[in-house]
Design a protein around this motif. Structure first.
Motif, PDB file in Angstrom:
ATOM      1  N   ALA A 100       0.816  -1.218   0.000  1.00 38.15           N
ATOM      2  CA  ALA A 100       0.000   0.000   0.000  1.00 38.15           C
ATOM      3  C   ALA A 100       0.848   1.267   0.000  1.00 38.15           C
ATOM      4  O   ALA A 100       0.437   2.299  -0.525  1.00 38.15           O
ATOM      5  N   ASN A 101       2.027   1.169   0.588  1.00 37.24           N
ATOM      6  CA  ASN A 101       2.853   2.359   0.774  1.00 37.24           C
ATOM      7  C   ASN A 101       3.098   3.113  -0.535  1.00 37.24           C
ATOM      8  O   ASN A 101       2.975   4.331  -0.600  1.00 37.24           O
ATOM      9  N   ILE A 102       3.417   2.361  -1.572  1.00 40.78           N
ATOM     10  CA  ILE A 102       3.749   3.018  -2.852  1.00 40.78           C
ATOM     11  C   ILE A 102       2.535   3.706  -3.476  1.00 40.78           C
ATOM     12  O   ILE A 102       2.676   4.637  -4.269  1.00 40.78           O
ATOM     13  N   SER A 127       5.608   7.621   6.851  1.00 41.34           N
ATOM     14  CA  SER A 127       5.800   7.600   5.393  1.00 41.34           C
ATOM     15  C   SER A 127       5.159   8.800   4.698  1.00 41.34           C
ATOM     16  O   SER A 127       5.655   9.251   3.669  1.00 41.34           O
ATOM     17  N   TYR A 128       4.026   9.276   5.230  1.00 42.05           N
ATOM     18  CA  TYR A 128       3.329  10.371   4.547  1.00 42.05           C
ATOM     19  C   TYR A 128       4.254  11.582   4.401  1.00 42.05           C
ATOM     20  O   TYR A 128       4.358  12.180   3.333  1.00 42.05           O
ATOM     21  N   VAL A 129       4.900  11.923   5.517  1.00 40.94           N
ATOM     22  CA  VAL A 129       5.759  13.103   5.508  1.00 40.94           C
ATOM     23  C   VAL A 129       7.009  12.822   4.672  1.00 40.94           C
ATOM     24  O   VAL A 129       7.418  13.639   3.842  1.00 40.94           O
ATOM     25  N   CYS A 174      -6.695   4.494  12.549  1.00 38.91           N
ATOM     26  CA  CYS A 174      -5.454   5.257  12.478  1.00 38.91           C
ATOM     27  C   CYS A 174      -4.264   4.531  13.118  1.00 38.91           C
ATOM     28  O   CYS A 174      -4.373   3.977  14.208  1.00 38.91           O
ATOM     29  N   ASN A 175      -3.169   4.564  12.391  1.00 39.83           N
ATOM     30  CA  ASN A 175      -1.870   4.215  12.947  1.00 39.83           C
ATOM     31  C   ASN A 175      -1.192   5.540  13.271  1.00 39.83           C
ATOM     32  O   ASN A 175      -0.890   6.301  12.343  1.00 39.83           O
ATOM     33  N   PRO A 176      -1.001   5.936  14.517  1.00 40.25           N
ATOM     34  CA  PRO A 176      -0.940   5.088  15.696  1.00 40.25           C
ATOM     35  C   PRO A 176      -2.119   5.141  16.675  1.00 40.25           C
ATOM     36  O   PRO A 176      -2.147   4.361  17.618  1.00 40.25           O
ATOM     37  N   SER A 202      -7.334   8.278   1.136  1.00 40.41           N
ATOM     38  CA  SER A 202      -7.862   7.602   2.326  1.00 40.41           C
ATOM     39  C   SER A 202      -7.114   6.286   2.529  1.00 40.41           C
ATOM     40  O   SER A 202      -7.320   5.318   1.795  1.00 40.41           O
ATOM     41  N   ASP A 203      -6.245   6.273   3.527  1.00 40.29           N
ATOM     42  CA  ASP A 203      -5.428   5.082   3.797  1.00 40.29           C
ATOM     43  C   ASP A 203      -6.248   4.135   4.674  1.00 40.29           C
ATOM     44  O   ASP A 203      -6.479   4.402   5.852  1.00 40.29           O
ATOM     45  N   GLU A 204      -6.693   3.024   4.069  1.00 39.65           N
ATOM     46  CA  GLU A 204      -7.630   2.121   4.751  1.00 39.65           C
ATOM     47  C   GLU A 204      -7.000   0.759   5.021  1.00 39.65           C
ATOM     48  O   GLU A 204      -7.693  -0.259   5.041  1.00 39.65           O
ATOM     49  N   VAL A 205      -5.665   0.730   5.239  1.00 38.81           N
ATOM     50  CA  VAL A 205      -5.006  -0.580   5.374  1.00 38.81           C
ATOM     51  C   VAL A 205      -5.473  -1.363   6.611  1.00 38.81           C
ATOM     52  O   VAL A 205      -5.310  -2.576   6.664  1.00 38.81           O
ATOM     53  N   TYR A 206      -6.067  -0.658   7.587  1.00 43.90           N
ATOM     54  CA  TYR A 206      -6.550  -1.370   8.788  1.00 43.90           C
ATOM     55  C   TYR A 206      -8.068  -1.537   8.784  1.00 43.90           C
ATOM     56  O   TYR A 206      -8.654  -1.864   9.816  1.00 43.90           O
ATOM     57  N   PHE A 235      -2.704  -5.916   1.506  1.00 44.70           N
ATOM     58  CA  PHE A 235      -2.907  -7.234   2.127  1.00 44.70           C
ATOM     59  C   PHE A 235      -2.040  -7.436   3.367  1.00 44.70           C
ATOM     60  O   PHE A 235      -2.221  -8.398   4.102  1.00 44.70           O
ATOM     61  N   SER A 236      -1.075  -6.536   3.597  1.00 48.11           N
ATOM     62  CA  SER A 236      -0.080  -6.734   4.662  1.00 48.11           C
ATOM     63  C   SER A 236      -0.709  -7.029   6.017  1.00 48.11           C
ATOM     64  O   SER A 236      -0.346  -8.002   6.692  1.00 48.11           O
ATOM     65  N   LYS A 237      -1.643  -6.168   6.424  1.00 48.95           N
ATOM     66  CA  LYS A 237      -2.156  -6.243   7.793  1.00 48.95           C
ATOM     67  C   LYS A 237      -3.331  -7.214   7.895  1.00 48.95           C
ATOM     68  O   LYS A 237      -3.375  -8.063   8.773  1.00 48.95           O
TER      69      LYS A 237
HETATM   70  C1  PLP Z   1      -1.139   3.501   7.973  1.00 50.48           C
HETATM   71  C2  PLP Z   1      -0.310   2.646   7.099  1.00 50.48           C
HETATM   72  N1  PLP Z   1      -0.398   2.811   5.770  1.00 50.48           N
HETATM   73  C3  PLP Z   1       0.343   2.067   4.917  1.00 50.48           C
HETATM   74  C4  PLP Z   1       1.210   1.104   5.388  1.00 50.48           C
HETATM   75  C5  PLP Z   1       2.017   0.332   4.398  1.00 50.48           C
HETATM   76  O1  PLP Z   1       1.543  -0.941   4.239  1.00 50.48           O
HETATM   77  P1  PLP Z   1       2.137  -1.944   3.111  1.00 50.48           P
HETATM   78  O2  PLP Z   1       2.898  -2.984   3.842  1.00 50.48           O
HETATM   79  O3  PLP Z   1       0.924  -2.484   2.428  1.00 50.48           O
HETATM   80  O4  PLP Z   1       2.974  -1.136   2.192  1.00 50.48           O
HETATM   81  C6  PLP Z   1       1.337   0.912   6.770  1.00 50.48           C
HETATM   82  C7  PLP Z   1       2.292  -0.064   7.300  1.00 50.48           C
HETATM   83  O5  PLP Z   1       2.641  -0.059   8.459  1.00 50.48           O
HETATM   84  C8  PLP Z   1       0.548   1.700   7.647  1.00 50.48           C
HETATM   85  O6  PLP Z   1       0.602   1.542   8.967  1.00 50.48           O
END
Ligand code: PLP
Length: 385
Positions: A100-102, A127-129, A174-176, A202-206, A235-237
């Protein structure tokens, strides 16, 4: 000596990985540590996913694919979006990426020119910053408040918008902080963003890791990802697949076309057998893992509030609605900065991440993707600080 660009000189990356590297070095020297730093499920990728991948490799499914991804994976993702978010995107609105990061990088690249501004709520995923810095974009930090469940004041938020503001990045759960933005909160934000024609990343990885009665809401249901919402997902989380590097992004078709072209330019495509693993993963919901995280979120929060303490009735750590983290205030009862708290914790054998990594002082993040036993043992050790 060659001269490096300004943007890489200011790059901070993801400091959690640097904390992990330091901890692993201590372990090589013989230290025993309990890890609460990296946001990575401590579960194995499920067996059917692994079997599907191996069989796909054995069938020589090992060539390039289309740079936007396999049709079957995109179709499966569209069907899941209909179930989970109430609309079915067109297949041309979907892009398969390595994690998702990329997607954030591709989206920022397609939306912003150097010097443009992007709003980011603090605390934020670092990563955002870092990605804004790498692209010459100005990250504009919007403070949030614990008493508003880590939402910003609407007036604060609106006052940061300028002619250069091109996007806001929002992460819920939200992380964290573990907080979920509800429909009402999103509606208010969306109305403002609509007024100024600002995109929402919209970062919805969780999204799948929600606990108890907490209800995930996606702003994509406002515009079906056709106008201004780009959904970042992976798919990571949700499927314990961090090392597989697989994600699916949904957005307006024109934007996805350009993101695809950029992906094609720099990394061609995602390996086909990894994409097949994704098709298999989408058939299941990892219920037992999610239930276990829900249990641990309560266990860790209760213990942290007992250990790090309460202050004038204000608990140090709110119960997370979702995600993998407890976010707790160490300033009231310890008088330590978040870095000092983490340094002392490390001396005791507990690896944590200081809030400053997420742009906020006084708080510390604990990732509860560790066994119940280690959570109890690790937090008990923090009593000594
Ligand atoms: C909020 C958030 N977005 C994106 C990512 C990146 O996830 P990915 O492993 O799919 O690149 C993370 C990973 O910790 C995350 O916490």
């Amino acid at each position: 000596m060659i001269k490096l660009s300004k943007s890489v000189q200011n790059l901070k990356g993801q400091p959690m990985f640097q904390i992990l590297a330091k901890a692993q070095e201590l372990e090589r020297q013989g230290r025993k540590l309990i890890h609460f730093e990296l946001g990575e499920p401590d579960f194995n990728t499920s067996l059917p996913i692994k079997i599907q991948t191996i069989s796909s490799i054995l069938k020589n499914d090992t060539k390039y694919t289309s740079s936007s991804g396999l049709h079957d994976l995109k179709a499966a993702a569209c069907a899941i979006t209909l179930k989970s978010r109430g609309f079915e995107p067109d297949i041309n609105q979907v892009l398969v990426t390595p994690g998702a990061n990329i997607q954030i990088y591709l989206a920022l690249s397609c939306l912003c020119n150097p010097g443009d501004e992007v709003l980011i709520f603090a605390p934020y995923f670092p990563s955002y910053v870092s990605q804004c810095v790498a692209l010459g974009i100005k990250p504009i930090i919007v403070e949030t408040h614990k008493c508003f469940n880590f939402n910003p004041l609407q007036s604060d938020f609106e006052s940061k918008i300028t002619k250069k503001t091109k996007a806001v990045i929002i992460n819920s759960p939200c992380n964290p902080t573990g907080y979920i933005l509800n429909k009402f909160e999103y509606t208010n934000l969306y109305n403002i963003l609509n007024k100024y024609n600002i995109a929402i990343i919209s970062d919805e990885v969780y999204a799948r890791l929600t606990f108890g009665d907490s209800k995930f809401f996606s702003p994509s249901s406002f515009d079906s990802c056709k106008e201004k919402v780009i959904v970042v997902n992976g798919f990571s989380k949700s499927y314990a697949m961090t090392g597989w590097r697989l994600g699916v992004c949904t957005g307006p078709q024109k934007m996805i076309e350009k993101m695809t072209l950029l992906q094609e330019t720099i990394l061609s495509c995602v390996p086909p057998f990894i994409q097949r693993a994704g098709i298999e993963a989408l058939k299941y919901r990892n219920e037992s893992m999610i239930n276990e995280f829900a249990y641990r979120s309560v266990l860790a929060t209760d213990l942290l509030n007992k250990t790090v303490g309460c202050w004038r009735g204000d608990i140090s750590c709110l119960y997370p609605d979702g995600g993998l983290y407890c976010w707790f205030d160490v300033s009231k009862t310890t008088n330590l900065t978040s870095q000092q708290f983490c340094d002392e914790a490390l001396d005791l054998g507990v690896v944590l991440t200081p809030g400053t990594v997420f742009g906020v002082e006084n708080y510390v993040r604990l990732c509860f993707a560790n066994s119940r036993e280690n959570i109890v043992k690790g937090i008990k050790l923090l009593e000594r600080i």
